[in-house]
Design an enzyme around this catalytic site. Structure first.
Site, PDB file in Angstrom:
ATOM      1  N   ARG A   1       2.294  -3.713  -6.358  1.00 46.78           N
ATOM      2  CA  ARG A   1       2.116  -2.413  -5.713  1.00 46.78           C
ATOM      3  C   ARG A   1       1.315  -1.501  -6.647  1.00 46.78           C
ATOM      4  O   ARG A   1       0.221  -1.857  -7.048  1.00 46.78           O
ATOM      5  CB  ARG A   1       3.497  -1.849  -5.335  1.00 46.78           C
ATOM      6  CG  ARG A   1       3.451  -0.577  -4.501  1.00 46.78           C
ATOM      7  CD  ARG A   1       2.729  -0.716  -3.164  1.00 46.78           C
ATOM      8  NE  ARG A   1       2.948   0.467  -2.331  1.00 46.78           N
ATOM      9  CZ  ARG A   1       2.399   0.645  -1.148  1.00 46.78           C
ATOM     10  NH1 ARG A   1       1.630  -0.263  -0.604  1.00 46.78           N
ATOM     11  NH2 ARG A   1       2.640   1.744  -0.452  1.00 46.78           N
TER      12      ARG A   1
ATOM     13  N   ARG B   1      -6.986   4.313  -3.873  1.00 42.81           N
ATOM     14  CA  ARG B   1      -5.910   4.952  -4.647  1.00 42.81           C
ATOM     15  C   ARG B   1      -6.182   4.928  -6.155  1.00 42.81           C
ATOM     16  O   ARG B   1      -5.341   4.517  -6.937  1.00 42.81           O
ATOM     17  CB  ARG B   1      -4.574   4.269  -4.378  1.00 42.81           C
ATOM     18  CG  ARG B   1      -4.049   4.517  -2.996  1.00 42.81           C
ATOM     19  CD  ARG B   1      -2.596   4.120  -2.895  1.00 42.81           C
ATOM     20  NE  ARG B   1      -2.050   4.483  -1.580  1.00 42.81           N
ATOM     21  CZ  ARG B   1      -0.796   4.278  -1.210  1.00 42.81           C
ATOM     22  NH1 ARG B   1       0.047   3.725  -2.043  1.00 42.81           N
ATOM     23  NH2 ARG B   1      -0.379   4.629  -0.011  1.00 42.81           N
TER      24      ARG B   1
ATOM     25  N   LYS C   1      -4.787   8.211  -5.744  1.00 40.27           N
ATOM     26  CA  LYS C   1      -4.411   9.018  -4.580  1.00 40.27           C
ATOM     27  C   LYS C   1      -3.610  10.199  -5.119  1.00 40.27           C
ATOM     28  O   LYS C   1      -2.710  10.013  -5.944  1.00 40.27           O
ATOM     29  CB  LYS C   1      -3.556   8.189  -3.620  1.00 40.27           C
ATOM     30  CG  LYS C   1      -2.928   8.965  -2.480  1.00 40.27           C
ATOM     31  CD  LYS C   1      -2.187   8.019  -1.522  1.00 40.27           C
ATOM     32  CE  LYS C   1      -1.525   8.804  -0.393  1.00 40.27           C
ATOM     33  NZ  LYS C   1      -1.005   7.898   0.654  1.00 40.27           N
TER      34      LYS C   1
END
Ligand SMILES: *[C@@H]1O[C@H](CO)[C@@H](O)[C@H](O)[C@H]1NC(C)=O
Length: 381
Positions: free
Chosen positions: A196, A256, A259
């Site tokens: 992730r 991202r 982000k």
């Protein structure tokens, strides 16, 4: 006078050996003044359990890593039903169905079987007043990340690598999580092969954070964009966050990176973005970003223009950049672009929030270009 030192050992040499076991340098920017474990006598964990204990107890500590701590397999594996939002081709990530993510966000994605390493899912808790420092390039944590949460403060993580958190799976694990914290300095850390987020600041206040000289290496065989570039780079959320991002080498990502959302004041200065197939900045609602003195090389888009809901200042020209002086203490530096799509952001309405804070200095983009790729990451100090 007879020396108390062994032949060939100088006092200067001894002092040097002592300081080498601790933190090198000091934080710039918002987390300036962070001391971590301070002058505590260094400890050298030898097992995973010792490392976890030193990191999470309530004692101020300087923890030195001299080897790889491999957590893969330590909590077993899980086989479950996940989903494939980007298809099942070999270069695509698939997703663990964490908190029904597949049903809630990707309801039409085909279901697939996922087998993941449980240790990667949740990182090691880091308590307050800790310095975690690698020796040379030998400090590696494999298969588990770090969590700086629940009110933890005054923490330095320097010169280590975090790698191999279920990279084939979304929700496979985050390398560094900061949420409900204050005074955190992440320096010369390399993250790679992460499922992730490489770095994530959660929705609670993370307060003062400096991320400097780190290498975010997004090269992967399993990508949400199916192109060898990791999508989930850096996510800066938070209800009251001040983040200095300086001197980092952020490469082979596709989104991202970062982000920015919540209520986050971000000073992104002298970073080097390279080989990004999507976008660097995602400017969500609540973002307040000053980007200056950075280099964008082979970055498809500096900013995700599909939605710019927050505020960003991209230091567009020297006349406009002079406005930084009263608030940041220096005129903002131009960014540099090579084979990249730039973005012009001129919002100055949030500059006032820099007043009275510790603000990192800025060099030119060309100076960043010369130094960042070779100085960022682990084993460089
Ligand atoms: C961290 O150190 C500070 C200053 O010495 C102290 O006040 C605080 O209680 C410590 N925090 C913890 C959790 O030990």
């Amino acid at each position: 006078m007879k020396s108390i030192l062994a032949p060939g050992v100088t006092l200067a040499g001894l002092l040097c050996a002592v300081s080498a076991a601790g933190v090198t340098g000091s934080a710039e920017g918002f987390a300036k003044g962070v001391t971590g474990g301070g002058s505590a006598t260094p400890v050298y964990p030898s097992t995973n359990a010792e490392l976890v204990s030193y990191l999470s107890d309530t004692t101020a500590r300087v923890i030195v890593l001299t080897k790889t701590f491999d957590f893969t397999g330590s909590e077993g594996t899980v086989t479950a039903t996940g989903c494939a939002p980007w298809g099942t081709a070999s270069g695509c990530q698939t997703a663990i169905d964490q908190n029904s993510w597949c049903e809630n966000y990707e309801p039409s994605a085909p279901k697939v079987s996922v087998t993941y390493d449980k240790a990667g899912i949740l990182g090691i808790t880091v308590g307050s007043n800790k310095s975690l420092v690698g020796s040379g390039s030998s400090g590696v944590i494999k298969g588990k990340g770090l969590r700086i949460v629940s009110g933890a403060s005054n923490i330095i993580i320097q010169n280590i690598a975090i790698t191999d958190l279920n990279p084939q799976y979304v929700w496979g694990g985050d390398a560094i999580t900061i949420n409900d914290a204050d005074m955190v300095w992440i320096d010369h850390v390399k993250t790679s092969l992460i499922g992730r987020q490489h770095m994530v600041l959660g929705t609670s206040a993370s307060n003062r954070v400096t991320i400097s000289n780190c290498e975010i290496d997004g090269q992967t065989s399993w990508s949400a964009t199916c192109d060898g570039h990791h999508y989930w780079g850096i996510y800066l959320d938070g209800s009251s966050d001040l983040v200095t991002l300086k001197g980092n080498y952020i490469h082979h990502t596709s989104g991202r990176s970062p982000k920015v959302a919540g209520n986050t004041l971000l000073h992104a200065v002298n970073n080097y973005w390279y080989a990004n197939t999507g976008h660097a900045f995602e400017v969500d609602s609540g973002a307040m970003i000053v980007a200056e003195g950075n280099v964008f090389q082979n970055v498809a888009n500096m900013v995700d223009t599909s939605s710019v809901a927050g505020r960003i200042f991209t230091s567009p020209d020297t006349a406009t950049n002079a406005a930084c002086t009263s608030y940041l203490g220096h005129a903002c530096q131009l960014n540099a672009f090579g084979s990249s799509t730039s973005y012009t952001g001129t919002d100055e309405t949030f500059f006032q929030y820099f007043s009275g804070k510790n603000v990192a200095s800025a060099s030119s983009a060309s100076a960043a270009q010369a130094s960042v790729p070779s100085n960022a990451g682990v084993g460089k100090i």
